[in-house]
Design a protein around this motif. Structure first.
Motif, mmCIF file in Angstrom:
data_model
loop_
_atom_site.group_PDB
_atom_site.id
_atom_site.type_symbol
_atom_site.label_atom_id
_atom_site.label_comp_id
_atom_site.label_asym_id
_atom_site.label_seq_id
_atom_site.Cartn_x
_atom_site.Cartn_y
_atom_site.Cartn_z
ATOM 1 N N HIS A 65 33.889 -1.455 17.707
ATOM 2 C CA HIS A 65 34.581 -1.437 16.423
ATOM 3 C C HIS A 65 33.625 -1.127 15.267
ATOM 4 O O HIS A 65 32.644 -1.836 15.067
ATOM 5 N N VAL A 66 33.928 -0.053 14.526
ATOM 6 C CA VAL A 66 33.166 0.322 13.336
ATOM 7 C C VAL A 66 34.153 0.444 12.184
ATOM 8 O O VAL A 66 35.204 1.069 12.334
ATOM 9 N N THR A 67 33.811 -0.159 11.050
ATOM 10 C CA THR A 67 34.671 -0.067 9.872
ATOM 11 C C THR A 67 33.826 0.209 8.636
ATOM 12 O O THR A 67 32.605 0.032 8.645
ATOM 13 N N TYR A 78 20.368 1.193 17.634
ATOM 14 C CA TYR A 78 21.535 1.959 17.193
ATOM 15 C C TYR A 78 21.080 3.226 16.508
ATOM 16 O O TYR A 78 19.936 3.346 16.055
ATOM 17 N N GLU A 83 23.727 -4.866 12.260
ATOM 18 C CA GLU A 83 25.119 -4.499 12.525
ATOM 19 C C GLU A 83 25.818 -3.990 11.271
ATOM 20 O O GLU A 83 27.050 -4.035 11.173
ATOM 21 N N GLU A 84 25.024 -3.482 10.311
ATOM 22 C CA GLU A 84 25.628 -2.902 9.117
ATOM 23 C C GLU A 84 24.599 -2.062 8.362
ATOM 24 O O GLU A 84 23.400 -2.274 8.487
ATOM 25 N N GLY A 94 30.995 3.833 18.429
ATOM 26 C CA GLY A 94 32.126 3.521 17.564
ATOM 27 C C GLY A 94 32.203 4.588 16.491
ATOM 28 O O GLY A 94 31.179 5.074 16.009
ATOM 29 N N HIS A 106 29.924 -1.222 8.914
ATOM 30 C CA HIS A 106 29.575 -2.402 9.720
ATOM 31 C C HIS A 106 30.266 -2.276 11.068
ATOM 32 O O HIS A 106 31.291 -1.610 11.203
ATOM 33 N N TRP A 107 29.648 -2.905 12.071
ATOM 34 C CA TRP A 107 30.154 -2.757 13.429
ATOM 35 C C TRP A 107 30.032 -4.056 14.193
ATOM 36 O O TRP A 107 29.178 -4.902 13.912
#
Length: 176
Positions: free
Chosen positions: A15-17, A60, A88-89, A167, A49-50
């Motif tokens: 999930h990436v947003t 990553y 994670e971001e 993602g 963020h993921w």
């Protein structure tokens, strides 16, 4: 629409947003390319963020690719590699040329304009809708050992076989 993942290994998704990309659209023109002539474009990279990447992720990478660019090979707008697995971001503006908002150890590669920074969306006027793929790659290696002036395509080539998951946040842009 061209499939930017055609020929790459089939891997799970995570999930990436982005609060800066909603319903497949950029929330502000500042994320588009002033360098490429878009009025009010500022070439500011969107926040990302993921969650849900595999637990064995060692690093990553983040890329932005437009397969619809009229080049025959698409256009790489941004590539960052060697982002530590603990991250994670990326904050808004992380793609600036001064690297001030990138995590320690992360490396920005030159985009297809040969600039080590984020270049925002800038489809040619009247060319139609362009589909952009902002991808976070979870890798099984801590570092991608390629020269820091390598192209994003060379980076993708060198991660083949090391991608655990990816993602994607997609968005579309058209300049009329």
């Amino acid at each position: 629409m061209n499939d930017p993942f055609l020929g790459l290994q089939d891997v799970p998704a995570f999930h990436v947003t982005s609060k800066d990309i909603v319903d497949g659209k950029l929330m502000d023109k500042k994320f588009m390319s002033g360098d490429f002539g878009i009025e009010d474009g500022q070439d500011i990279s969107p926040e990302l963020h993921w969650t849900g990447a595999p637990s064995n992720t060692k690093s990553y990478a983040v890329t932005l690719y437009d397969p619809d660019a009229p080049t025959g090979s698409g256009f790489w707008h941004w590539a960052v590699m060697n982002i530590p697995a603990s991250v994670e971001e990326l904050s808004q503006g992380a793609g600036s040329s001064d690297n001030a908002k990138l995590p320690q150890g992360a490396v920005q590669l030159p985009n297809d304009a040969r600039m080590k920074k984020y270049i925002g969306a800038a489809p040619p006027k009247g060319h139609g809708v362009h589909h952009y793929f902002l991808t976070v790659w979870a890798l099984a290696i801590e570092k991608v050992e390629i020269p820091e002036d390598s192209t994003p395509a060379f980076f993708i080539f060198n991660t083949f076989g090391h991608v655990l998951a990816r993602g994607v946040v997609n968005f579309e842009v058209e300049v009329k």
